[in-house]
Scaffold this motif. Structure first.
Motif, PDB file in Angstrom:
ATOM      1  N   PHE A  62       0.811  -1.221   0.000  1.00 20.39           N
ATOM      2  CA  PHE A  62       0.000   0.000   0.000  1.00 20.39           C
ATOM      3  C   PHE A  62       0.840   1.265   0.000  1.00 20.39           C
ATOM      4  O   PHE A  62       0.560   2.206  -0.766  1.00 20.39           O
ATOM      5  CB  PHE A  62      -0.931   0.020   1.212  1.00 20.39           C
ATOM      6  CG  PHE A  62      -1.592   1.359   1.416  1.00 20.39           C
ATOM      7  CD1 PHE A  62      -2.697   1.718   0.652  1.00 20.39           C
ATOM      8  CD2 PHE A  62      -1.091   2.279   2.339  1.00 20.39           C
ATOM      9  CE1 PHE A  62      -3.295   2.966   0.806  1.00 20.39           C
ATOM     10  CE2 PHE A  62      -1.690   3.522   2.503  1.00 20.39           C
ATOM     11  CZ  PHE A  62      -2.793   3.865   1.733  1.00 20.39           C
ATOM     12  N   VAL A  63       1.853   1.351   0.852  1.00 14.94           N
ATOM     13  CA  VAL A  63       2.576   2.621   1.018  1.00 14.94           C
ATOM     14  C   VAL A  63       3.206   3.094  -0.296  1.00 14.94           C
ATOM     15  O   VAL A  63       3.035   4.269  -0.680  1.00 14.94           O
ATOM     16  CB  VAL A  63       3.605   2.522   2.160  1.00 14.94           C
ATOM     17  CG1 VAL A  63       4.444   3.792   2.234  1.00 14.94           C
ATOM     18  CG2 VAL A  63       2.902   2.287   3.498  1.00 14.94           C
ATOM     19  N   PRO A  64       3.923   2.241  -1.050  1.00 11.85           N
ATOM     20  CA  PRO A  64       4.446   2.720  -2.347  1.00 11.85           C
ATOM     21  C   PRO A  64       3.334   3.089  -3.325  1.00 11.85           C
ATOM     22  O   PRO A  64       3.469   4.061  -4.073  1.00 11.85           O
ATOM     23  CB  PRO A  64       5.266   1.534  -2.860  1.00 11.85           C
ATOM     24  CG  PRO A  64       5.551   0.693  -1.669  1.00 11.85           C
ATOM     25  CD  PRO A  64       4.386   0.869  -0.761  1.00 11.85           C
ATOM     26  N   ALA A  65       2.245   2.319  -3.310  1.00  6.29           N
ATOM     27  CA  ALA A  65       1.132   2.631  -4.207  1.00  6.29           C
ATOM     28  C   ALA A  65       0.515   3.978  -3.839  1.00  6.29           C
ATOM     29  O   ALA A  65       0.140   4.768  -4.721  1.00  6.29           O
ATOM     30  CB  ALA A  65       0.088   1.529  -4.147  1.00  6.29           C
ATOM     31  N   PHE A  66       0.379   4.258  -2.556  1.00  3.51           N
ATOM     32  CA  PHE A  66      -0.190   5.524  -2.101  1.00  3.51           C
ATOM     33  C   PHE A  66       0.724   6.683  -2.483  1.00  3.51           C
ATOM     34  O   PHE A  66       0.273   7.712  -3.014  1.00  3.51           O
ATOM     35  CB  PHE A  66      -0.401   5.476  -0.594  1.00  3.51           C
ATOM     36  CG  PHE A  66      -0.938   6.744   0.001  1.00  3.51           C
ATOM     37  CD1 PHE A  66      -2.081   7.349  -0.503  1.00  3.51           C
ATOM     38  CD2 PHE A  66      -0.294   7.341   1.084  1.00  3.51           C
ATOM     39  CE1 PHE A  66      -2.592   8.517   0.056  1.00  3.51           C
ATOM     40  CE2 PHE A  66      -0.793   8.509   1.648  1.00  3.51           C
ATOM     41  CZ  PHE A  66      -1.930   9.098   1.128  1.00  3.51           C
ATOM     42  N   ALA A  67       2.022   6.535  -2.227  1.00  3.62           N
ATOM     43  CA  ALA A  67       2.965   7.598  -2.583  1.00  3.62           C
ATOM     44  C   ALA A  67       2.944   7.873  -4.086  1.00  3.62           C
ATOM     45  O   ALA A  67       2.968   9.033  -4.521  1.00  3.62           O
ATOM     46  CB  ALA A  67       4.370   7.225  -2.130  1.00  3.62           C
ATOM     47  N   ALA A  96       1.781  11.342  -5.912  1.00  2.79           N
ATOM     48  CA  ALA A  96       2.714  12.020  -6.817  1.00  2.79           C
ATOM     49  C   ALA A  96       2.108  12.254  -8.198  1.00  2.79           C
ATOM     50  O   ALA A  96       2.524  13.180  -8.911  1.00  2.79           O
ATOM     51  CB  ALA A  96       4.005  11.222  -6.930  1.00  2.79           C
ATOM     52  N   SER A  97       1.143  11.421  -8.582  1.00  2.00           N
ATOM     53  CA  SER A  97       0.540  11.541  -9.915  1.00  2.00           C
ATOM     54  C   SER A  97      -0.618  12.534  -9.970  1.00  2.00           C
ATOM     55  O   SER A  97      -1.132  12.832 -11.063  1.00  2.00           O
ATOM     56  CB  SER A  97       0.042  10.173 -10.379  1.00  2.00           C
ATOM     57  OG  SER A  97      -1.128   9.777  -9.664  1.00  2.00           O
ATOM     58  N   LEU A  98      -1.062  13.046  -8.824  1.00  2.10           N
ATOM     59  CA  LEU A  98      -2.181  13.990  -8.821  1.00  2.10           C
ATOM     60  C   LEU A  98      -1.811  15.252  -9.589  1.00  2.10           C
ATOM     61  O   LEU A  98      -0.707  15.801  -9.430  1.00  2.10           O
ATOM     62  CB  LEU A  98      -2.571  14.338  -7.386  1.00  2.10           C
ATOM     63  CG  LEU A  98      -3.125  13.196  -6.540  1.00  2.10           C
ATOM     64  CD1 LEU A  98      -3.337  13.651  -5.100  1.00  2.10           C
ATOM     65  CD2 LEU A  98      -4.431  12.660  -7.118  1.00  2.10           C
ATOM     66  N   ARG A  99      -2.738  15.732 -10.391  1.00  2.00           N
ATOM     67  CA  ARG A  99      -2.487  16.908 -11.229  1.00  2.00           C
ATOM     68  C   ARG A  99      -2.812  18.177 -10.453  1.00  2.00           C
ATOM     69  O   ARG A  99      -3.942  18.361 -10.006  1.00  2.00           O
ATOM     70  CB  ARG A  99      -3.332  16.836 -12.494  1.00  2.00           C
ATOM     71  CG  ARG A  99      -2.972  15.684 -13.418  1.00  2.00           C
ATOM     72  CD  ARG A  99      -3.991  15.538 -14.529  1.00  2.00           C
ATOM     73  NE  ARG A  99      -5.310  15.173 -13.978  1.00  2.00           N
ATOM     74  CZ  ARG A  99      -6.400  15.001 -14.720  1.00  2.00           C
ATOM     75  NH1 ARG A  99      -6.348  15.168 -16.025  1.00  2.00           N
ATOM     76  NH2 ARG A  99      -7.550  14.672 -14.136  1.00  2.00           N
ATOM     77  N   LEU A 125       7.733  11.042   1.392  1.00  2.00           N
ATOM     78  CA  LEU A 125       7.481   9.981   0.430  1.00  2.00           C
ATOM     79  C   LEU A 125       6.904  10.514  -0.872  1.00  2.00           C
ATOM     80  O   LEU A 125       7.010   9.866  -1.921  1.00  2.00           O
ATOM     81  CB  LEU A 125       6.526   8.942   1.013  1.00  2.00           C
ATOM     82  CG  LEU A 125       6.938   8.296   2.334  1.00  2.00           C
ATOM     83  CD1 LEU A 125       5.935   7.215   2.728  1.00  2.00           C
ATOM     84  CD2 LEU A 125       8.345   7.719   2.249  1.00  2.00           C
ATOM     85  N   ALA A 126       6.277  11.680  -0.814  1.00  2.00           N
ATOM     86  CA  ALA A 126       5.727  12.315  -2.017  1.00  2.00           C
ATOM     87  C   ALA A 126       5.522  13.787  -1.715  1.00  2.00           C
ATOM     88  O   ALA A 126       5.215  14.167  -0.586  1.00  2.00           O
ATOM     89  CB  ALA A 126       4.401  11.678  -2.431  1.00  2.00           C
ATOM     90  N   GLY A 127       5.680  14.640  -2.729  1.00  2.23           N
ATOM     91  CA  GLY A 127       5.401  16.058  -2.604  1.00  2.23           C
ATOM     92  C   GLY A 127       6.389  16.782  -1.729  1.00  2.23           C
ATOM     93  O   GLY A 127       7.595  16.527  -1.769  1.00  2.23           O
TER      94      GLY A 127
END
Length: 516
Positions: free
Chosen positions: A303-308, A312-315, A353-355
């Protein structure tokens, strides 16, 4: 569909609907550009007093109308909100900086709340019989009376939906509304108000004022017979104290540090998408959005990598169309708070992890949706409400530990659970100390369930909006009980001596039969 910023000339015409005597003006900045969008006249305490007096005068005639007549007017308002949706979407985006899709959620909820209040109020308020203490001998009925003038203090983050979700049931139950709008949301409220007025609500029944909260908000509380406030817990305590000093009721929806629990039987990819939506609606500036993600160890590696990756893919974008997933923060103050929480966490050892970055090239207040790991208790974002696009991920051993962690802290507003088994999720939900719990959804499942009460536990508020409970907060109950003459109740010592035996027999019989 593509919209546009609210033109200055329209903003000026709308601002003229405020009850304000011209004691200065406030510049309102558009989040997408950082430039002044329009100016609002400032109300004074004297303006609040005048608005309250006018609203009270209008309320007497409004309360005298039948519930069916009020229902017809509010259903027309429902239709006008939908007809004028594009202009309302433009206003919400202009003031809040959210995406068009998230602005549409406001239109949906405002219209749905209006329709629910219109249709439900006549039935909820109908005078009904209640079981008497001595059946057949006493007959009892309960009816309701409007409280009179409802003071509503609205926030900037969801100005349209949160204003209407309180105003519509107040009007449906026969009250007047005195509304204090935040500067950053006044146009959206005034546009919605025009729809209600065009539908037949008297203009004086719903005045709107604006100005500093400490001065104008306090004046609204001092003028009202009941108060609704949505905002921070710190300000909510002040509102509650002031209302209590006048012995008027206060309904408060306050802060949250909302958890989402990901159980190990969830689908990792689907849960990642659902949790991202739960965390970053309105760039995280939503009282019921998630700021804590608690993941069972059995699913963490997937889950954690998929969530990150999903985050990260959100526009990101600042357009008046549906092409963006996440918009802007609303103000410079919000930008400062959010970046301070990120910088503090990173400086103290949190992993990004993202952003994590401010994106001024997209808009002056745009911050990337941010996922943090290794958040510790000494970091500001651990227990404080960030109210922005920042979420902390924590891995736990099992569901029992997840519930314990979710219940930590002073807040209890909203929670959500992601699971492949709704039955298991329901069992977990029973242990959560939150006023609303969503299963396989972040907040919209409960937020849109207008027939069910919504509110917080612990320091997240008092009272409930929506549902029967949300309508009844605006009325006083009145019990009328009458002696039928079938049997004379005892009045003297001799009569009590004669009647006590049969009365005890009645009590025992009712207890045996388990009758109320």
């Amino acid at each position: 569909m593509t919209g546009r910023p609210i033109p200055t000339e329209l903003a000026t015409r709308l601002a003229a609907d405020l009850t304000a005597s011209g004691a200065g003006r406030a510049a309102v900045v558009a989040p997408f550009t950082g430039e002044v969008s329009h100016e609002l006249p400032r109300s004074t305490p004297a303006d609040v007093e005048a608005a309250a007096a006018g609203a009270r005068a209008a309320q007497r005639a409004w309360a005298a109308r039948s519930p069916a007549a009020r229902r017809r007017i509010l259903l027309r308002a429902h239709g006008l909100l939908l007809e004028r949706r594009e202009l309302l979407l433009d206003a919400v985006q202009t003031e809040t900086g959210k995406t068009r899709g998230q602005a549409f959620e406001e239109i949906f909820n405002a219209a749905a709340a209006t329709r629910y209040a219109a249709v439900a109020a006549p039935g909820v308020l109908r005078e009904r019989p209640r079981r008497a203490g001595i059946p057949l001998v006493i007959r009892t009925r309960v009816g309701f009376e409007p409280k009179g003038l409802v003071g509503i203090i609205t926030p900037w983050n969801y100005p349209l939906s949160l204003a209407v979700m309180d105003a519509a049931p107040a009007l449906a139950t026969g009250n007047a509304v005195l509304m204090k709008a935040d500067d950053q949301g006044a146009l959206s409220i005034l546009l919605a108000r025009r729809a209600f007025l065009d539908a037949g609500v008297p203009a004086g029944l719903w005045p709107v004022v604006a100005g500093p909260g400490a001065e104008i908000g306090s004046a609204v509380i001092d003028a009202a017979d009941a108060v609704c406030f949505t905002g921070s817990t710190a300000t909510g305590r002040t509102v509650a104290q002031r209302a209590a000093g006048r012995l008027v009721s206060a309904s408060l929806e306050l802060g949250g540090k909302n958890p989402v629990i990901v159980l190990d039987d969830a689908d990792p990819e689907r849960a990642a998408a659902d949790v991202a939506a739960a965390c970053f609606a309105a760039a995280g500036q939503l009282c019921v959005s998630a700021e804590r993600v608690i993941v069972e160890r059995g699913i963490a590696d997937a889950f954690v990598p998929a969530f990150a990756a999903r985050v990260a893919s959100l526009r990101l974008g600042t357009g008046y169309d549906y092409r963006s997933d996440v918009g802007s923060l609303a103000t410079a103050a919000q930008l400062e708070r959010v970046t301070a929480h990120i910088d503090d966490a990173v400086a103290k050892g949190a992993a990004v992890l993202a952003g994590g970055r401010h994106r001024p090239e997209l808009g002056p207040y745009v911050v990337e949706p941010t996922v943090l790991a290794d958040v510790t208790a000494d970091m500001a974002c651990h227990a404080e409400e960030t109210f922005g696009p920042v979420v902390a991920v924590t891995v736990v051993a099992d569901a029992r530990e997840a519930v314990r962690l979710a219940n930590e802290g002073e807040f209890g507003l909203n929670a959500s659970i992601m699971s492949g088994s709704r039955a298991r999720a329901r069992r977990v939900a029973r242990g959560l100390l939150a006023g609303s719990v969503n299963i396989n959804e972040g907040y919209r499942a409960t937020f849109s369930s207008l027939d069910a009460p919504m509110g917080g536990m612990k320091q997240s508020g008092l009272g409930r909006r929506n549902g029967r409970e949300g309508l009844l907060r605006f009325v006083e109950s009145r019990t009328v009980a009458e002696a039928t003459g079938l049997l004379q109740l005892p009045r003297t010592g001799e009569e009590y001596a004669r009647m006590s035996g049969p009365m005890l027999l009645l009590l025992r019989a009712l207890g045996t039969l388990r009758r109320r």
